[in-house]
Design an enzyme around this catalytic site. Sequence first.
Site, PDB file in Angstrom:
ATOM      1  N   LYS A   1      -6.857   5.593  -8.572  1.00  0.00           N
ATOM      2  CA  LYS A   1      -5.749   5.700  -7.616  1.00  0.00           C
ATOM      3  C   LYS A   1      -5.998   6.840  -6.627  1.00  0.00           C
ATOM      4  O   LYS A   1      -6.347   7.949  -7.010  1.00  0.00           O
ATOM      5  CB  LYS A   1      -4.427   5.915  -8.368  1.00  0.00           C
ATOM      6  CG  LYS A   1      -3.216   5.885  -7.446  1.00  0.00           C
ATOM      7  CD  LYS A   1      -1.931   5.596  -8.194  1.00  0.00           C
ATOM      8  CE  LYS A   1      -0.725   5.630  -7.267  1.00  0.00           C
ATOM      9  NZ  LYS A   1      -0.788   4.625  -6.207  1.00  0.00           N
TER      10      LYS A   1
ATOM     11  N   ALA B   1       7.300  -2.232   0.052  1.00  0.00           N
ATOM     12  CA  ALA B   1       7.890  -1.811  -1.226  1.00  0.00           C
ATOM     13  C   ALA B   1       6.864  -0.980  -1.963  1.00  0.00           C
ATOM     14  O   ALA B   1       5.690  -1.350  -2.037  1.00  0.00           O
ATOM     15  CB  ALA B   1       8.291  -3.018  -2.062  1.00  0.00           C
ATOM     16  N   SER B   2       7.300   0.147  -2.493  1.00  0.00           N
ATOM     17  CA  SER B   2       6.386   0.985  -3.287  1.00  0.00           C
ATOM     18  C   SER B   2       6.017   0.267  -4.578  1.00  0.00           C
ATOM     19  O   SER B   2       4.999   0.579  -5.197  1.00  0.00           O
ATOM     20  CB  SER B   2       7.029   2.330  -3.603  1.00  0.00           C
ATOM     21  OG  SER B   2       8.206   2.161  -4.369  1.00  0.00           O
ATOM     22  N   ASN B   3       6.873  -0.701  -4.975  1.00  0.00           N
ATOM     23  CA  ASN B   3       6.575  -1.453  -6.185  1.00  0.00           C
ATOM     24  C   ASN B   3       7.241  -2.822  -6.080  1.00  0.00           C
ATOM     25  O   ASN B   3       8.443  -2.905  -5.850  1.00  0.00           O
ATOM     26  CB  ASN B   3       7.089  -0.705  -7.413  1.00  0.00           C
ATOM     27  CG  ASN B   3       6.426  -1.190  -8.681  1.00  0.00           C
ATOM     28  OD1 ASN B   3       6.446  -2.366  -8.967  1.00  0.00           O
ATOM     29  ND2 ASN B   3       5.817  -0.273  -9.428  1.00  0.00           N
ATOM     30  N   PHE B   4       6.463  -3.890  -6.213  1.00  0.00           N
ATOM     31  CA  PHE B   4       6.985  -5.249  -6.017  1.00  0.00           C
ATOM     32  C   PHE B   4       7.437  -5.906  -7.313  1.00  0.00           C
ATOM     33  O   PHE B   4       7.932  -7.026  -7.276  1.00  0.00           O
ATOM     34  CB  PHE B   4       5.929  -6.122  -5.316  1.00  0.00           C
ATOM     35  CG  PHE B   4       5.925  -5.954  -3.823  1.00  0.00           C
ATOM     36  CD1 PHE B   4       6.806  -6.678  -3.029  1.00  0.00           C
ATOM     37  CD2 PHE B   4       5.077  -5.043  -3.214  1.00  0.00           C
ATOM     38  CE1 PHE B   4       6.830  -6.502  -1.649  1.00  0.00           C
ATOM     39  CE2 PHE B   4       5.093  -4.861  -1.834  1.00  0.00           C
ATOM     40  CZ  PHE B   4       5.978  -5.596  -1.052  1.00  0.00           C
TER      41      PHE B   4
ATOM     42  N   HIS C   1      -1.247   6.743 -13.932  1.00  0.00           N
ATOM     43  CA  HIS C   1      -2.011   5.633 -13.343  1.00  0.00           C
ATOM     44  C   HIS C   1      -3.494   5.785 -13.674  1.00  0.00           C
ATOM     45  O   HIS C   1      -3.952   6.868 -14.037  1.00  0.00           O
ATOM     46  CB  HIS C   1      -1.844   5.591 -11.815  1.00  0.00           C
ATOM     47  CG  HIS C   1      -0.520   5.026 -11.381  1.00  0.00           C
ATOM     48  ND1 HIS C   1       0.602   5.807 -11.267  1.00  0.00           N
ATOM     49  CD2 HIS C   1      -0.137   3.768 -11.047  1.00  0.00           C
ATOM     50  CE1 HIS C   1       1.625   5.052 -10.876  1.00  0.00           C
ATOM     51  NE2 HIS C   1       1.195   3.815 -10.734  1.00  0.00           N
TER      52      HIS C   1
ATOM     53  N   THR D   1       0.852  -1.200   0.000  1.00  0.00           N
ATOM     54  CA  THR D   1       0.000   0.000   0.000  1.00  0.00           C
ATOM     55  C   THR D   1       0.882   1.242   0.000  1.00  0.00           C
ATOM     56  O   THR D   1       1.884   1.306   0.723  1.00  0.00           O
ATOM     57  CB  THR D   1      -0.903   0.009   1.252  1.00  0.00           C
ATOM     58  OG1 THR D   1      -1.595  -1.234   1.328  1.00  0.00           O
ATOM     59  CG2 THR D   1      -1.916   1.159   1.191  1.00  0.00           C
TER      60      THR D   1
ATOM     61  N   GLY E   1       3.760   5.943  -5.104  1.00  0.00           N
ATOM     62  CA  GLY E   1       4.871   5.509  -4.246  1.00  0.00           C
ATOM     63  C   GLY E   1       6.118   5.235  -5.072  1.00  0.00           C
ATOM     64  O   GLY E   1       7.243   5.548  -4.652  1.00  0.00           O
TER      65      GLY E   1
HETATM   66  N1  LIG Z   1       3.623  -1.857  -4.174  1.00  0.00           N
HETATM   67  C1  LIG Z   1       3.101  -2.277  -5.337  1.00  0.00           C
HETATM   68  O1  LIG Z   1       3.738  -3.040  -6.096  1.00  0.00           O
HETATM   69  C2  LIG Z   1       1.729  -1.840  -5.697  1.00  0.00           C
HETATM   70  C3  LIG Z   1       1.041  -1.053  -4.839  1.00  0.00           C
HETATM   71  N2  LIG Z   1      -0.261  -0.740  -5.083  1.00  0.00           N
HETATM   72  C4  LIG Z   1      -0.937  -0.023  -4.016  1.00  0.00           C
HETATM   73  O2  LIG Z   1      -1.736  -0.968  -3.325  1.00  0.00           O
HETATM   74  C5  LIG Z   1      -2.900  -0.333  -2.795  1.00  0.00           C
HETATM   75  C6  LIG Z   1      -4.133  -1.082  -3.263  1.00  0.00           C
HETATM   76  O3  LIG Z   1      -4.243  -0.986  -4.660  1.00  0.00           O
HETATM   77  P1  LIG Z   1      -5.522  -1.605  -5.413  1.00  0.00           P
HETATM   78  O4  LIG Z   1      -5.705  -3.035  -5.074  1.00  0.00           O
HETATM   79  O5  LIG Z   1      -5.394  -1.202  -6.830  1.00  0.00           O
HETATM   80  O6  LIG Z   1      -6.698  -0.761  -4.727  1.00  0.00           O
HETATM   81  P2  LIG Z   1      -8.242  -1.177  -4.560  1.00  0.00           P
HETATM   82  O7  LIG Z   1      -8.961   0.085  -4.239  1.00  0.00           O
HETATM   83  O8  LIG Z   1      -8.682  -1.990  -5.720  1.00  0.00           O
HETATM   84  O9  LIG Z   1      -8.218  -2.131  -3.272  1.00  0.00           O
HETATM   85  C7  LIG Z   1      -8.054  -1.692  -1.982  1.00  0.00           C
HETATM   86  C8  LIG Z   1      -9.006  -2.466  -1.124  1.00  0.00           C
HETATM   87  O10 LIG Z   1      -8.726  -2.207   0.252  1.00  0.00           O
HETATM   88  C9  LIG Z   1      -9.965  -2.272   0.917  1.00  0.00           C
HETATM   89  N3  LIG Z   1      -9.894  -1.719   2.267  1.00  0.00           N
HETATM   90  C10 LIG Z   1     -10.351  -0.540   2.753  1.00  0.00           C
HETATM   91  N4  LIG Z   1     -10.108  -0.447   4.071  1.00  0.00           N
HETATM   92  C11 LIG Z   1      -9.469  -1.593   4.425  1.00  0.00           C
HETATM   93  C12 LIG Z   1      -8.966  -2.094   5.644  1.00  0.00           C
HETATM   94  N5  LIG Z   1      -9.079  -1.417   6.795  1.00  0.00           N
HETATM   95  N6  LIG Z   1      -8.356  -3.304   5.636  1.00  0.00           N
HETATM   96  C13 LIG Z   1      -8.256  -4.024   4.503  1.00  0.00           C
HETATM   97  N7  LIG Z   1      -8.733  -3.593   3.313  1.00  0.00           N
HETATM   98  C14 LIG Z   1      -9.329  -2.398   3.279  1.00  0.00           C
HETATM   99  C15 LIG Z   1     -10.929  -1.560  -0.011  1.00  0.00           C
HETATM  100  O11 LIG Z   1     -12.261  -1.906   0.299  1.00  0.00           O
HETATM  101  C16 LIG Z   1     -10.465  -2.102  -1.362  1.00  0.00           C
HETATM  102  O12 LIG Z   1     -11.171  -3.273  -1.733  1.00  0.00           O
HETATM  103  C17 LIG Z   1      -2.807   1.126  -3.249  1.00  0.00           C
HETATM  104  O13 LIG Z   1      -2.209   1.878  -2.223  1.00  0.00           O
HETATM  105  C18 LIG Z   1      -1.856   1.060  -4.448  1.00  0.00           C
HETATM  106  O14 LIG Z   1      -1.165   2.268  -4.650  1.00  0.00           O
HETATM  107  C19 LIG Z   1      -0.904  -1.158  -6.200  1.00  0.00           C
HETATM  108  C20 LIG Z   1      -0.248  -1.916  -7.122  1.00  0.00           C
HETATM  109  C21 LIG Z   1       1.130  -2.321  -6.950  1.00  0.00           C
HETATM  110  O1  LIG Z   2      -2.101   2.354  -7.360  1.00  0.00           O
HETATM  111  C1  LIG Z   2      -1.564   1.628  -8.222  1.00  0.00           C
HETATM  112  O2  LIG Z   2      -2.213   1.052  -9.099  1.00  0.00           O
HETATM  113  C2  LIG Z   2      -0.105   1.434  -8.160  1.00  0.00           C
HETATM  114  N1  LIG Z   2       0.508   1.896  -7.107  1.00  0.00           N
HETATM  115  C3  LIG Z   2       1.902   1.786  -6.809  1.00  0.00           C
HETATM  116  C4  LIG Z   2       2.514   3.154  -6.677  1.00  0.00           C
HETATM  117  O3  LIG Z   2       1.878   4.053  -6.102  1.00  0.00           O
HETATM  118  O4  LIG Z   2       3.655   3.330  -7.116  1.00  0.00           O
HETATM  119  C5  LIG Z   2       2.627   0.837  -7.724  1.00  0.00           C
HETATM  120  C6  LIG Z   2       2.108   0.758  -9.123  1.00  0.00           C
HETATM  121  O5  LIG Z   2       2.629   1.815  -9.875  1.00  0.00           O
HETATM  122  C7  LIG Z   2       0.601   0.691  -9.213  1.00  0.00           C
END
Ligand SMILES: NC(=O)C1=CN([C@@H]2O[C@H](COP(=O)(O)OP(=O)(O)OC[C@H]3O[C@@H](n4cnc5c(N)ncnc54)[C@H](O)[C@@H]3O)[C@@H](O)[C@H]2O)C=CC1
Ligand SMILES: O=C(O)C1=N[C@H](C(=O)O)C[C@H](O)C1
Length: 234
Positions: free
Chosen positions: A134, A95-98, A130, A71, A140
């Site tokens: 988002k 990790a900001s990106n995995f 994005h 997250t 991140g």
């Molecule tokens: N580090 C990485 O490689 C990546 C990071 N991300 C990040 O991951 C996060 C999620 O991304 P998405 O799945 O696309 O978002 P999304 O909005 O599809 O999913 C997030 C989910 O978390 C739920 N949620 C809300 N409160 C919660 C709680 N207290 N506990 C558990 N779940 C809760 C929401 O209901 C929603 O279903 C974002 O912050 C995004 O930026 C996304 C893709 C890759």
């Molecule tokens: O929210 C997303 O979708 C993503 N979030 C991460 C970020 O904030 O860098 C990683 C990826 O780019 C997708």
Amino acid sequence: MKIALLGYGRMGKEIEKIAISRGHEIVIRKDANDVIDITLADVAIDFSIPNSAFSNITNCLNNNVPVISGTTGWLENYDKAVALCKEKNGGFIYASNFSVGVNIFFELNKQLAKMMSTLKEYNVSMEEIHHTKKLDAPSGTAITLAEGVIENTSKKDWVLGDETSEENSIPIVAKRIPDVPGTHSVWYNSEVDTIEIKHTAHNRKGFALGAVIAAEWILDKTGVFSMKDVLNIS
Ligand SMILES: NC(=O)C1=CN([C@@H]2O[C@H](COP(=O)(O)OP(=O)(O)OC[C@H]3O[C@@H](n4cnc5c(N)ncnc54)[C@H](O)[C@@H]3O)[C@@H](O)[C@H]2O)C=CC1
Ligand SMILES: O=C(O)C1=N[C@H](C(=O)O)C[C@H](O)C1
């Protein structure tokens, strides 16, 4: 292994598919305010929302469950999570990106920044694109890229927006376009040319696979780690 998915949105569902294909079992799918017993899991994977990530992570660490968090947008509490992990002798990776590709890109970005650091005729800037759902900006990943430049040049910070009067700041433009999984560019512009490095995610599979690999890796370890440790990138 038994996995808790903390966040069952786009990423949670993608991770579920990959985890099952690698022989794991999903024992918890937590969305929003669901009440869960985290001790049912061997490891937790948090892809939730900026306001919830820290409490999800502390719940895992307080219950001796290693936790992976992807997250973004919650990093004002990162140092507290690190301190709790050390106090509880737990396991934690943010990790900001995995994705493997972006973690290679992070290293390339640092190498390029080193090479550009003495060339004052070039101005560095970044763009991230994005999907429109988002919640945070800049991404991140863009923040990690900016930190990589700051570590290796005289730049001091980053600013969201396409212009800055601060010579020492890196401008980051954040664009939101439907369905884009994640595109990051770093530019060095001079009067005569532009150097550009760019990573384009075609879908979310790379992020999800990296998160499952990190969860498998941390299972028997204690400490605070990064994807660089998991992927053994030097
Ligand atoms: N580090 C990485 O490689 C990546 C990071 N991300 C990040 O991951 C996060 C999620 O991304 P998405 O799945 O696309 O978002 P999304 O909005 O599809 O999913 C997030 C989910 O978390 C739920 N949620 C809300 N409160 C919660 C709680 N207290 N506990 C558990 N779940 C809760 C929401 O209901 C929603 O279903 C974002 O912050 C995004 O930026 C996304 C893709 C890759
Ligand atoms: O929210 C997303 O979708 C993503 N979030 C991460 C970020 O904030 O860098 C990683 C990826 O780019 C997708």
